[in-house]
Design an enzyme around this catalytic site. Sequence first.
Site, short mmCIF file in Angstrom:
data_model
loop_
_atom_site.label_atom_id
_atom_site.label_comp_id
_atom_site.label_asym_id
_atom_site.label_seq_id
_atom_site.Cartn_x
_atom_site.Cartn_y
_atom_site.Cartn_z
N GLU A 142 0.81 -1.22 0.00
CA GLU A 142 0.00 0.00 0.00
C GLU A 142 0.85 1.26 0.00
O GLU A 142 0.42 2.30 -0.52
CB GLU A 142 -0.93 0.02 1.22
CG GLU A 142 -2.21 -0.77 1.05
CD GLU A 142 -3.25 -0.44 2.09
OE1 GLU A 142 -4.38 -0.91 1.94
OE2 GLU A 142 -2.94 0.30 3.06
N HIS B 273 10.42 -26.58 -1.24
CA HIS B 273 9.99 -27.76 -1.98
C HIS B 273 8.80 -27.46 -2.89
O HIS B 273 8.16 -28.37 -3.40
CB HIS B 273 9.65 -28.89 -0.99
CG HIS B 273 10.82 -29.28 -0.16
ND1 HIS B 273 11.63 -30.36 -0.46
CD2 HIS B 273 11.35 -28.73 0.96
CE1 HIS B 273 12.60 -30.45 0.44
NE2 HIS B 273 12.44 -29.48 1.32
N LYS C 218 -14.27 -0.60 -3.69
CA LYS C 218 -15.37 -0.29 -2.78
C LYS C 218 -16.48 0.47 -3.50
O LYS C 218 -17.67 0.20 -3.30
CB LYS C 218 -14.86 0.54 -1.60
CG LYS C 218 -13.90 -0.20 -0.68
CD LYS C 218 -13.47 0.69 0.48
CE LYS C 218 -12.47 0.00 1.38
NZ LYS C 218 -12.03 0.87 2.50
#
Length: 426
Positions: free
Chosen positions: A278, A299, A413
Amino acid sequence: MIKVDLSGAAPFFTDMGPDYAAVAAAHRTLAEGTGPGADFTGWLSLPRNMASGELKQVIATGKRIRSRSQALVVVGIGGSYLGARAAVDLLRPTKKPDDPDIIFVGNGLSPDAMMDTLNRLGDKDFDLCVISKSGTTLEPALAFRMFKGLLQSKYGAAGAKKRITAVTDAHKGVLHNMAVNEGWETFVVPDDVGGRFSVLSAVGLVPMAAAGIDVQKVIDCAIAEFDALDLRSPENPAWQYAAARQHLYHNGRSIEILASYEPSFRFFAEWWKQLYGESEGKNGIGIFPASVEFTADLHSMGQFIQDGPRTLYESVVSFEEDLESFTVPFDIGDPDGLNYLAGRKLGDVCRTAAAAVKQAHIDGGVPNIGITAHRRDEEGFASLVCFFEMACALSGYVSGVNPFDQPGVEAYKKNMFRMLGKPGAV
């Protein structure tokens, strides 16, 4: 103080002089409050402000929750929960018998996850801590409505009020107004501290205190650490880290992988990803923050790190001292061929593996930055938080962005509220 080891990145450096000069200028800008976002640099004085302000109330609240509840449900998203979860997972990966469960909700919208959480909570006595500056972010607001209703059905309206703690704006907002009207206990999200920098406020400290973490030690160490990190010199580890990552970025290394050999570090890495993602990902530039858990991810992701595109570097967080000691046992007959390790400490085996990985990755063209804290305890946690926050601000200013805003977060939003039919949404 945190130690930074740049020896694993040195083969990939040219002249670091200009990078340190840029970091020095960024430090002046930060200290003098002359850069963009200067109104949100209160995190620098936050530990001292907490020590003289809300800390005693935080400690008392934590004790009260621990004395009466088997669980604390923490409602929050992003910076309103990641720091607290980082601390709880790192310092209390296995809770003690008298510790309440710390259950984090409000960071998603999955109905299956919600039901899993309700099943985990069961019929336990619980308190509810809601953390939101405004109270309008959809994910935590919905979760709070659900768990507030559950609390009221369990303890009644009057009993529920005594078990709700709100960490929110001091003067305004939906959650602030609800808290005042209902008489809930409240703590403040400081106006001059953004969410991702707020872990050393009540945002992080209330859940930490309820978990049994010594928040007084956390704050005392943070005060000392920020004082030490004000050093104006290339000897400052925050300068070293900020300068190194910007130097590598300008030489084509656009992905930073944060690694640790402690599984309990996972959510600290999630907090770090928000902090740097951010703060720096703006205006078409920025280092992409990713994380792995070693040795497990050696792995899986190990192949990509070793032989994939040479656009990444890794920063490896380690602790000088182990909290526990285990010795590899001897097995008669040596059926698994491991007696060559018998009698050796598991921590030493892990450190040898880390050294082998470091050398392999450097040989494969991956720069390595070492970051070391003393122990995986309250002081180590506080030191890492202060170090990464300071280095993030310096690195952001060096890159030319405002490290303290997040305009891109609002885009989804707006679309979501419009699609859901929220009144007034456009």
